[in-house]
Design an enzyme around this catalytic site. Structure first.
Site, short mmCIF file in Angstrom:
data_model
loop_
_atom_site.label_atom_id
_atom_site.label_comp_id
_atom_site.label_asym_id
_atom_site.label_seq_id
_atom_site.Cartn_x
_atom_site.Cartn_y
_atom_site.Cartn_z
N PRO A 1 0.83 -1.21 0.00
CA PRO A 1 0.00 0.00 0.00
C PRO A 1 0.86 1.26 0.00
O PRO A 1 1.99 1.27 0.48
CB PRO A 1 -0.80 -0.14 1.31
CG PRO A 1 -0.82 -1.60 1.61
CD PRO A 1 0.51 -2.12 1.13
N ASN B 1 2.53 10.15 -0.01
CA ASN B 1 1.41 9.43 -0.61
C ASN B 1 0.33 9.15 0.43
O ASN B 1 -0.87 9.27 0.15
CB ASN B 1 1.90 8.12 -1.23
CG ASN B 1 0.88 7.50 -2.17
OD1 ASN B 1 -0.06 8.17 -2.59
ND2 ASN B 1 1.05 6.23 -2.48
N ARG C 1 -2.32 29.55 -26.80
CA ARG C 1 -2.37 29.67 -28.25
C ARG C 1 -1.51 30.85 -28.68
O ARG C 1 -1.21 31.74 -27.89
CB ARG C 1 -3.81 29.88 -28.73
CG ARG C 1 -4.66 28.63 -28.62
CD ARG C 1 -6.09 28.90 -29.05
NE ARG C 1 -6.20 29.24 -30.47
CZ ARG C 1 -7.33 29.61 -31.07
NH1 ARG C 1 -8.44 29.72 -30.35
NH2 ARG C 1 -7.36 29.90 -32.35
N HIS C 2 -1.10 30.83 -29.92
CA HIS C 2 -0.42 31.99 -30.48
C HIS C 2 -1.31 33.22 -30.34
O HIS C 2 -2.54 33.10 -30.16
CB HIS C 2 -0.10 31.74 -31.95
CG HIS C 2 -1.32 31.33 -32.75
ND1 HIS C 2 -2.28 32.22 -33.17
CD2 HIS C 2 -1.74 30.11 -33.15
CE1 HIS C 2 -3.23 31.59 -33.81
NE2 HIS C 2 -2.94 30.29 -33.81
N ASN D 1 -6.88 34.51 -38.35
CA ASN D 1 -7.95 34.53 -37.36
C ASN D 1 -8.91 35.69 -37.63
O ASN D 1 -10.13 35.53 -37.57
CB ASN D 1 -7.40 34.68 -35.95
CG ASN D 1 -6.67 33.45 -35.44
OD1 ASN D 1 -5.73 33.55 -34.66
ND2 ASN D 1 -7.10 32.27 -35.88
N ARG E 1 3.21 32.05 -36.60
CA ARG E 1 2.44 32.71 -35.55
C ARG E 1 2.83 32.25 -34.14
O ARG E 1 2.73 33.04 -33.20
CB ARG E 1 0.95 32.54 -35.79
CG ARG E 1 0.45 31.12 -36.02
CD ARG E 1 -0.96 31.17 -36.61
NE ARG E 1 -1.59 29.87 -36.79
CZ ARG E 1 -1.47 29.12 -37.88
NH1 ARG E 1 -0.67 29.51 -38.85
NH2 ARG E 1 -2.14 27.98 -37.99
N GLU F 1 -0.25 22.98 -36.60
CA GLU F 1 -1.70 22.89 -36.54
C GLU F 1 -2.23 21.74 -37.41
O GLU F 1 -1.57 21.29 -38.36
CB GLU F 1 -2.32 24.22 -36.97
CG GLU F 1 -3.84 24.29 -36.98
CD GLU F 1 -4.49 24.04 -35.61
OE1 GLU F 1 -4.24 22.97 -35.03
OE2 GLU F 1 -5.27 24.90 -35.16
N TYR G 1 -14.92 28.95 -42.99
CA TYR G 1 -15.93 27.90 -42.84
C TYR G 1 -17.11 28.15 -43.78
O TYR G 1 -17.72 27.20 -44.29
CB TYR G 1 -16.40 27.81 -41.40
CG TYR G 1 -15.40 27.13 -40.49
CD1 TYR G 1 -15.10 25.78 -40.65
CD2 TYR G 1 -14.75 27.83 -39.48
CE1 TYR G 1 -14.18 25.14 -39.84
CE2 TYR G 1 -13.82 27.19 -38.65
CZ TYR G 1 -13.55 25.86 -38.84
OH TYR G 1 -12.62 25.23 -38.03
N HIS H 1 -1.42 25.77 -31.17
CA HIS H 1 -2.60 26.03 -32.00
C HIS H 1 -3.82 25.39 -31.36
O HIS H 1 -3.71 24.50 -30.52
CB HIS H 1 -2.38 25.46 -33.40
CG HIS H 1 -1.13 25.93 -34.06
ND1 HIS H 1 -1.07 27.05 -34.87
CD2 HIS H 1 0.14 25.43 -34.02
CE1 HIS H 1 0.18 27.22 -35.31
NE2 HIS H 1 0.93 26.26 -34.79
#
Length: 475
Positions: free
Chosen positions: A15, A135, A220-221, A227, A271, A291, A302, A356
């Site tokens: 244990p 522990n 993130r960058h 962007n 970036r 990325e 998109y 990214h």
């Protein structure tokens, strides 16, 4: 008899030697790699069958009633584990218990071998009293066994429990068993009879674990030109607001890190390199941190993808983790290429990754134990630093938002809709405009060697010669 590879990792150790910590880490790692894995903790079965709050005398090897009850718990866990393999097509089970005698290990080995299940024993040996005490304080005194018990009384009782186990403890010496021994949390490793790709990956992962205090930072960058214009992919430079974030990042990190050493990792893209340029720490560029490759859709918005490739746009929303762009990648592919990064993160101490969105989602999901369905939708906003502090069974998280505006690139999980298909009156031979991306769900794309028991390890996999015991000393 099963044709698929099935492995049980049987924990061994006294244990408070970190067995449950190791079990949870291995389970999280393999699950992240799309390998169906589950932990079966015998202590939970013992509490369910016979209750918690058992005094240390329950674990005395001379207590015949206690011994019988503990055998019942071990058998119940075994029964559930075999049922899980057979009914849910599990691949790796982790049997978490002390398993501290040759007799108990023989019972496990023979019972599982009869079911055509391979057995890998993982023994954790700790001779460092400071680690054992830490522990006990951090983990064991907060377990259900000691709920509402005075901490000092609980510590005394638990130490007495350890002494009972020491009376009959037998370290793994069975030469014909496959095993790995971890001594003092990785300061020394002994391996024996490791065979096959998946066993090798588990062993390699275990050899990289350590418990030294550390922090992992994600950022993130800074906001990029792509962007701002809503485009995905590319290798654009920072926007003016992104440059402001890069200028503020060094002071934010130093204020929270103090004088502790730090290494900065970036991708090879402009970036991230530009964002990290002002950080006064050693830097390392990783191609693996680039990325997610959006293939033929690279450099598009998109809206443009939805207009030009409507079927692909709908299919990606249907299963974002498995959807692979034509000529590009899926999130599943990214997880595969990030495995070396995870290994290095487990080896190192303080790290800052300037990365990214998709990449940081995958790494964050590993540490925070998110499933594949949620992973592609995790919020990793721009101009925010995420600080993770690994603990025994998870990570503590803090977020630091820099007061510089940025576009929001997060797309929420869509309501489930059927993928776009040809209309009934359309000529089925007529080609439908699309990027011809694909949804790839086969877990073989993560570990190509695990499907069949007869599969042999690839030449570049970690291979340990059978019947050869190897000692590995690490700094």
């Amino acid at each position: 008899m099963s044709n698929n590879l099935r492995i049980v990792c049987v924990m061994v150790g006294l244990p408070a030697r970190g067995k449950t910590y190791i079990s949870q880490k291995v389970c999280r790692y393999l699950t992240w790699l799309s390998i169906k894995t589950k932990v079966f903790n015998v202590g939970n079965y013992r509490r369910k069958l016979h209750g918690a709050h058992m005094p240390h005398t329950f674990f005395d090897p001379h207590n015949l009633v206690g011994e019988q009850h503990r055998r019942e718990a071990a058998a119940a866990a075994m029964e559930d584990m075999i049922r899980w393999f057979n009914e849910e097509q599990g691949i790796v089970a982790i049997y978490d218990a002390t398993n501290s005698t040759c007799a108990r290990r023989k019972w496990l080995y023979e019972s599982l071998s009869q079911q055509d299940i391979q057995v890998l024993f993982i023994e954790s040996i700790c001779q460092d009293e400071s680690l054992i005490l830490a522990n006990i304080k951090e983990v064991k005194l907060s377990s259900p066994d000691y709920a509402n018990v005075d901490p000092e009384d609980a510590a005394v009782d638990f130490r007495a429990r350890i002494e009972h186990y020491k009376e009959q403890y037998e370290t793994v010496t069975e030469e014909d068993y496959t095993y790995i021994k971890l001594i003092n949390v990785g300061s020394q490793t002994i391996i024996n009879m490791i065979q096959g790709y998946l066993e090798s990956r588990i062993v390699y992962y275990l050899m990289n674990l350590h418990i030294a205090p550390r922090k992992i930072y994600f950022s993130r960058h800074g906001e990029s030109q792509y962007n701002v214009s809503g485009k995905i992919g590319g290798d654009s430079f920072l926007s003016p607001r992104g440059e402001l974030y890069a200028a503020k990042l060094p002071s934010l990190i130093s204020d929270n890190l103090g004088g502790n050493p730090l290494t900065v990792w970036t991708s090879t893209m402009n970036r991230t390199i530009q964002t990290a340029a002002g950080l006064p720490y050693p830097k390392l560029q990783w191609k693996a941190l680039d990325e997610l490759d959006s293939g033929v859709c690279d450099g598009m918005t998109y809206e443009e993808i939805e207009e030009k490739y409507p079927e692909d746009y709908a299919n990606r929303d249907e299963d974002k983790f498995n959807y692979r762009y034509r000529g590009g990648e899926s999130y599943r592919d990214v997880v595969l290429r990030l495995e070396p990064i995870i290994m290095e993160l487990e080896r190192h101490e303080n790290i800052l990754i300037v990365g990214h969105q998709a990449i940081l989602r995958c790494i964050y999901a590993y540490f925070m134990n998110y499933n594949q369905e949620d992973l592609p939708y995790l919020k990793i906003p721009l101009h925010t630093v995420i600080e993770l502090t690994p603990k025994a069974y998870g990570c503590e998280e803090k977020r630091y938002k820099v007061d510089i505006e940025a576009v929001d690139t997060h797309r929420p999980k869509p309501v489930k809709v059927p993928p776009k298909r040809p209309l009934a009156n359309e000529d089925s031979t007529q080609a439908i405009p699309g990027a011809s991306g694909e949804i790839v769900k086969d877990p073989v794309s993560i570990l190509p060697m695990i499907k069949s028991k007869e599969s042999k390890p690839s030449e570049d996999s970690l291979h340990i010669t059978p019947s050869q015991e190897i000692k590995v000393l690490e700094n």
